[in-house]
Write an enzyme that holds these catalytic residues in place. Structure first.
Site, PDB file in Angstrom:
ATOM      1  CG  ASP A 174      -2.026   0.942   1.244  1.00  0.00           C
ATOM      2  OD1 ASP A 174      -2.348   1.463   0.164  1.00  0.00           O
ATOM      3  OD2 ASP A 174      -2.616   1.180   2.328  1.00  0.00           O
ATOM      4  CG  HIS A 175      -0.479   4.963  -0.026  1.00  0.00           C
ATOM      5  ND1 HIS A 175      -0.769   5.903  -0.988  1.00  0.00           N
ATOM      6  CD2 HIS A 175      -1.651   4.663   0.582  1.00  0.00           C
ATOM      7  CE1 HIS A 175      -2.077   6.163  -0.944  1.00  0.00           C
ATOM      8  NE2 HIS A 175      -2.629   5.417  -0.013  1.00  0.00           N
ATOM      9  CG  ASN A 219      -7.142   0.755  -0.825  1.00  0.00           C
ATOM     10  OD1 ASN A 219      -7.380  -0.211  -1.549  1.00  0.00           O
ATOM     11  ND2 ASN A 219      -6.017   1.445  -0.900  1.00  0.00           N
ATOM     12  CG  ASP A 226      -6.108   0.542   7.915  1.00  0.00           C
ATOM     13  OD1 ASP A 226      -6.352  -0.437   8.661  1.00  0.00           O
ATOM     14  OD2 ASP A 226      -5.055   1.202   8.008  1.00  0.00           O
ATOM     15  CB  THR A 227     -10.831   4.010   9.141  1.00  0.00           C
ATOM     16  OG1 THR A 227      -9.746   4.883   8.819  1.00  0.00           O
ATOM     17  CG2 THR A 227     -11.627   4.605  10.282  1.00  0.00           C
ATOM     18  CB  SER A 275     -13.383   3.284   0.259  1.00  0.00           C
ATOM     19  OG  SER A 275     -13.152   4.222  -0.787  1.00  0.00           O
ATOM     20  CB  SER A 276     -13.305   3.289   6.393  1.00  0.00           C
ATOM     21  OG  SER A 276     -12.281   2.319   6.517  1.00  0.00           O
TER      22      SER A 276
HETATM   23 ZN   LIG Z   1      -4.561   5.021   0.484  1.00  0.00          ZN
END
Ligand SMILES: [Zn+2]
Length: 359
Positions: free
Chosen positions: A83-84, A275, A277-278, A234-235
């Site tokens: 990621d990134h 994506n 994560d949060t 996109s949480s």
């Molecule tokens: Zn990102």
């Protein structure tokens, strides 16, 4: 089962009209939560590790955790994605560590905070794509800087994100420039800027078209119907997870994420990787708080981690169902990296870009 590349997985997703959530991993509990959800729903998986995750757990630990997941869940295709990535070294060392996909994020310079020029982005992404494709590995690029259309600011995730304020045109990916970028770099997937941002504080209200630019996704998809699009940040930051967090002593101000129905709309417009994560972090730490407050004498970490894993597993399973990823795993026969490399070399995976009416 061999590790799947992002390219093969997203090609399959495009062919069958679904999206794949990409969940971040840092530890065993997150890996198990994701894999249990995938087994339950028969979904293929994207596990992604940020630079922060790699320095937290170490490359060997990340690689071995994913190897363990392959042995424990042999029926589930797993893509391991960087990621990134901020420069070539991050991407190439990920490939050495067994990642089958890397993100070269040249929208920012190597310091991961200075917005980069289009030329810089194109040059570095093209270079990384050349190397990665030679070994069959996939590449995600990014065009436009991720940040809030409400404030013009970005939110750092694991130290990654611009500082200060940007104008709206830098926060929204331009469809014609996207077409030129994909043609020049041959990326397998393109992350776009359309109003989503990292972290928990995405929107101050339920987002409408002014602050979550789904029209930009649609316009890019019309211009680039064969390119796999990626939605970062996109949480959905579900209210019930915020409520659990705050009920047990948390102090998280009211916030709004990306509604699932908007993501589902995005999937109709060519979004293939989403994506998240949060939401996973919040599902886990909400349960930490609950156990800590309800059972003041509890000191066995497993008593904190088990309910946390269960909460994250439920969230992941829900997303696999909502994005149409469920039941796709049995339909996929993994193509090994060496064969992907041959496919790139033959040119069969080169981007297919239609002519624009204006050109
Ligand atoms: Zn990102």
């Amino acid at each position: 089962m061999a590790r799947i590349t992002l390219r093969q997985l997203l090609d399959h997703a495009a062919e069958h009209g679904y999206g794949v959530p990409a969940f971040n991993i840092n530890n065993m509990e997150q890996v198990l939560a994701i894999m249990n959800a995938a087994r339950k729903t028969q979904a293929p998986v994207i596990l992604q590790a940020s630079r922060g995750a790699r320095s937290y757990a170490g490359d060997i630990m990340i690689a071995k955790m994913v190897e363990a997941a392959e042995l424990m869940y042999p029926e589930i295709p797993i893509c391991l994605h960087q990621d990134h990535g901020n420069n070539g070294a991050t991407c190439y060392s990920a490939i050495q560590a067994g990642f089958t996909s890397v993100m070269m994020d040249g929208s920012l310079e190597a310091d991961a905070k200075t917005p980069a020029s289009y030329e810089y982005n194109t040059d570095i992404t093209r270079t990384v794509t050349g190397v990665a494709h030679d070994v069959g590995c996939s590449v995600e690029g990014e065009l436009g800087c991720l940040g809030s259309l409400e404030t013009g600011e970005g939110d750092k995730e694991d130290g990654h994100g611009f500082e200060g304020k940007l104008s709206k045109d830098m926060l929204l990916t331009d469809p014609d420039q996207a077409a030129a970028f994909v043609a020049a770099t041959k990326v397998d997937a393109l992350a776009i800027a359309m109003g989503t941002s990292h972290g928990a504080y995405k929107f101050s209200r339920k987002p409408d078209g002014d602050i979550l630019a789904m029209n930009v996704v649609k316009a890019i998809n019309e211009r680039l119907p064969n390119t796999h699009l990626v939605m970062h940040g996109s949480s959905s930051v579900p209210q019930e997870l915020q409520d659990i967090f705050n009920k047990y002593g948390g102090a998280m101000p009211q916030t709004y994420g990306v509604p699932v129905e908007e993501i589902v709309k995005g999937i109709k417009y060519g979004v293939r990787k989403v994506n998240i994560d949060t939401d996973c972090r919040l599902a886990i730490t909400g349960q930490f708080r609950k156990v800590a407050q309800e059972k003041g004498d509890e000191f066995d970490p497993r008593k904190f981690l088990k309910p946390s894993m269960d909460a994250m597993e439920a969230l992941c399973a829900e997303r696999y169902e909502q994005f149409g990823t469920a039941n796709q795993a049995p339909k996929i026969k993994v193509i090994p990296l060496a064969q992907m490399a041959k496919r790139y070399a033959s040119g069969e995976l080169d981007p297919k870009i239609g002519m624009t009416k204006a050109a």
